[in-house]
Design a protein around this motif. Structure first.
Motif, PDB file in Angstrom:
ATOM      1  N   LEU A 102      -8.122  14.694   5.194  1.00 50.17           N
ATOM      2  CA  LEU A 102      -6.799  14.655   4.406  1.00 50.17           C
ATOM      3  C   LEU A 102      -6.562  13.588   5.056  1.00 50.17           C
ATOM      4  O   LEU A 102      -4.824  12.997   4.412  1.00 50.17           O
ATOM      5  N   ARG A 103      -6.781  13.157   6.484  1.00 50.98           N
ATOM      6  CA  ARG A 103      -6.441  12.244   7.250  1.00 50.98           C
ATOM      7  C   ARG A 103      -6.245  10.484   6.511  1.00 50.98           C
ATOM      8  O   ARG A 103      -6.681  10.537   5.742  1.00 50.98           O
ATOM      9  N   SER A 104      -5.132  10.183   6.729  1.00 49.90           N
ATOM     10  CA  SER A 104      -5.481   8.330   6.662  1.00 49.90           C
ATOM     11  C   SER A 104      -5.708   8.031   8.000  1.00 49.90           C
ATOM     12  O   SER A 104      -4.813   8.479   9.020  1.00 49.90           O
ATOM     13  N   THR A 105      -5.599   6.399   7.350  1.00 49.62           N
ATOM     14  CA  THR A 105      -5.975   5.664   9.177  1.00 49.62           C
ATOM     15  C   THR A 105      -5.187   3.809   8.221  1.00 49.62           C
ATOM     16  O   THR A 105      -4.373   4.404   7.453  1.00 49.62           O
ATOM     17  N   GLU A 106      -5.292   3.458   9.811  1.00 50.55           N
ATOM     18  CA  GLU A 106      -4.774   2.354   9.245  1.00 50.55           C
ATOM     19  C   GLU A 106      -5.176   1.526   7.791  1.00 50.55           C
ATOM     20  O   GLU A 106      -4.877   0.966   6.867  1.00 50.55           O
ATOM     21  N   ALA A 107      -6.562   1.642   7.872  1.00 50.70           N
ATOM     22  CA  ALA A 107      -6.715   1.210   6.011  1.00 50.70           C
ATOM     23  C   ALA A 107      -6.601   1.915   5.093  1.00 50.70           C
ATOM     24  O   ALA A 107      -7.451   1.605   3.757  1.00 50.70           O
ATOM     25  N   THR A 108      -6.660   3.397   5.152  1.00 53.12           N
ATOM     26  CA  THR A 108      -6.781   4.034   3.778  1.00 53.12           C
ATOM     27  C   THR A 108      -5.148   4.388   4.033  1.00 53.12           C
ATOM     28  O   THR A 108      -5.373   5.715   3.800  1.00 53.12           O
ATOM     29  N   VAL A 109      -4.002   4.217   4.097  1.00 51.36           N
ATOM     30  CA  VAL A 109      -2.727   4.842   4.349  1.00 51.36           C
ATOM     31  C   VAL A 109      -2.540   4.729   2.716  1.00 51.36           C
ATOM     32  O   VAL A 109      -3.341   4.375   2.309  1.00 51.36           O
ATOM     33  N   LEU A 110      -1.998   6.238   2.546  1.00 48.22           N
ATOM     34  CA  LEU A 110      -1.254   6.969   1.102  1.00 48.22           C
ATOM     35  C   LEU A 110      -0.666   5.505   0.198  1.00 48.22           C
ATOM     36  O   LEU A 110      -0.009   4.795   1.218  1.00 48.22           O
ATOM     37  N   ASP A 111      -0.410   4.638  -0.116  1.00 54.69           N
ATOM     38  CA  ASP A 111      -0.453   3.807  -1.717  1.00 54.69           C
ATOM     39  C   ASP A 111       0.322   4.481  -2.842  1.00 54.69           C
ATOM     40  O   ASP A 111      -0.392   5.494  -3.029  1.00 54.69           O
ATOM     41  N   THR A 112       1.822   3.755  -2.595  1.00 56.05           N
ATOM     42  CA  THR A 112       2.078   4.462  -3.801  1.00 56.05           C
ATOM     43  C   THR A 112       1.375   4.098  -5.373  1.00 56.05           C
ATOM     44  O   THR A 112       1.575   4.713  -6.184  1.00 56.05           O
ATOM     45  N   ALA A 113       1.102   3.055  -5.381  1.00 54.65           N
ATOM     46  CA  ALA A 113       0.833   2.512  -6.836  1.00 54.65           C
ATOM     47  C   ALA A 113      -0.573   3.579  -6.591  1.00 54.65           C
ATOM     48  O   ALA A 113      -1.193   3.439  -8.043  1.00 54.65           O
ATOM     49  N   ILE A 114      -1.376   3.500  -5.306  1.00 55.70           N
ATOM     50  CA  ILE A 114      -2.854   4.084  -5.759  1.00 55.70           C
ATOM     51  C   ILE A 114      -2.954   5.799  -6.198  1.00 55.70           C
ATOM     52  O   ILE A 114      -3.362   6.196  -7.406  1.00 55.70           O
ATOM     53  N   ALA A 115      -1.287   6.175  -5.789  1.00 53.41           N
ATOM     54  CA  ALA A 115      -0.909   7.583  -5.799  1.00 53.41           C
ATOM     55  C   ALA A 115      -1.071   7.819  -7.411  1.00 53.41           C
ATOM     56  O   ALA A 115      -1.380   8.802  -8.159  1.00 53.41           O
ATOM     57  N   LYS A 116      -0.383   6.893  -8.023  1.00 61.13           N
ATOM     58  CA  LYS A 116       0.402   6.998  -9.354  1.00 61.13           C
ATOM     59  C   LYS A 116      -1.057   6.547 -10.136  1.00 61.13           C
ATOM     60  O   LYS A 116      -1.449   7.350 -11.408  1.00 61.13           O
TER      61      LYS A 116
END
Length: 269
Positions: A102-116
């Motif tokens: 469930l952890r994010s990395t610099e390349a896979t930071v939680l992004d608002t647009a992707i989450a939507k």
């Protein structure tokens, strides 16, 4: 299915290097769904190869070469027998709990647009596996396929703003989206046979896996909108593409470098 892999990686250095240290994530392992019939890694210079494992439990080969080294060619050849599994992993050696992914990395930071995008794509699904399949198909429909070499350092958020995406970018975006839905997700590197004419690819394939209670780890390939089956050879996994990179390491020396990669996957039966 019997798949043969021919994978060449060539580094050319602008100036001779004093020393090379490389971690090679180039060796698939036996699972219930794939059996390695033959496999070998060769290099074209005097080098020491030592097997081991990385922090994610992937099989690795450490390569040590003393200079001067003008360049190095790493050749991988092998055959793997694969079977149909509906995308569900069986018999894979797991050393880490699913929640880690469930952890994010610099390349896979939680992004608002992707989450939507993920929330909209999963709307109406009756369960977690249904939501993930909907998400996989949505990514496949949203992006044109880019068969070129991925741009180094491109994040999932940056890739989502494009109209086309490479397998690496697709898989990282899927991981971000799945995590936003509460599903542990990870990046997978390996090989893929597309059942068409012989194709020379500039990089190994990449896809994603997500954890589903009651099923375990399930593969998803947004490039096809389907789950990986017998056309795939699984090699390594990590939180993002960098953690599962086929070749990574360091060199002691000045000057730039050129990289050339050629991957061919063929069906033998």
């Amino acid at each position: 299915m019997r798949l043969s892999i021919d994978h060449h990686t060539i580094y050319r250095f602008a100036q001779p290097q004093g020393r090379l240290v490389q971690m090679l994530r180039l060796t698939p392992e036996n699972t219930h769904d794939q059996t390695v019939a033959s496999w070998r890694i060769d290099v074209d210079c005097d080098a020491r190869l030592r097997p081991g494992r990385d922090g994610f439990g992937n099989a690795v080969t450490m390569l040590y070469a003393e200079g001067p080294v003008d360049g190095i060619e790493i050749t991988v050849k092998g055959e793997v027998l694969t079977s149909h599994s509906d995308g569900v992993l069986h018999g894979v050696h797991e050393t880490l709990p699913p929640a880690l992914f469930l952890r994010s990395t610099e390349a896979t930071v939680l992004d608002t647009a992707i989450a939507k995008f993920a929330a909209n794509s999963a709307e109406g699904a009756r369960d977690r596996i249904g939501a993930l399949h909907r998400l996989n198909r949505a990514f496949h429909k949203r992006f044109a396929f880019d068969a070129g070499r991925p741009e180094p350092g491109r994040t999932a958020a940056a890739a989502f703003r494009m109209d086309s995406a490479t397998p690496r970018d697709m898989a990282q975006m899927f991981a971000v989206a799945a995590r936003s839905l509460g599903a542990p997700a990870r990046y997978v590197s390996g090989y893929h046979h597309n059942d068409h004419e012989v194709v020379h690819l500039p990089t190994p394939h990449g896809w994603a896996e997500a954890f589903v209670d009651g099923l375990g780890w399930v593969g998803f390939d947004p490039c096809t909108g389907m789950s990986p089956e017998e056309h795939y050879v699984r090699v390594a996994m990590a939180l993002d593409a960098a953690g599962a990179a086929p070749v990574a390491g360091s060199r002691l020396g000045e000057g730039g470098e050129e990289l050339d990669v050629d991957v061919v996957v063929q069906r033998e039966d």
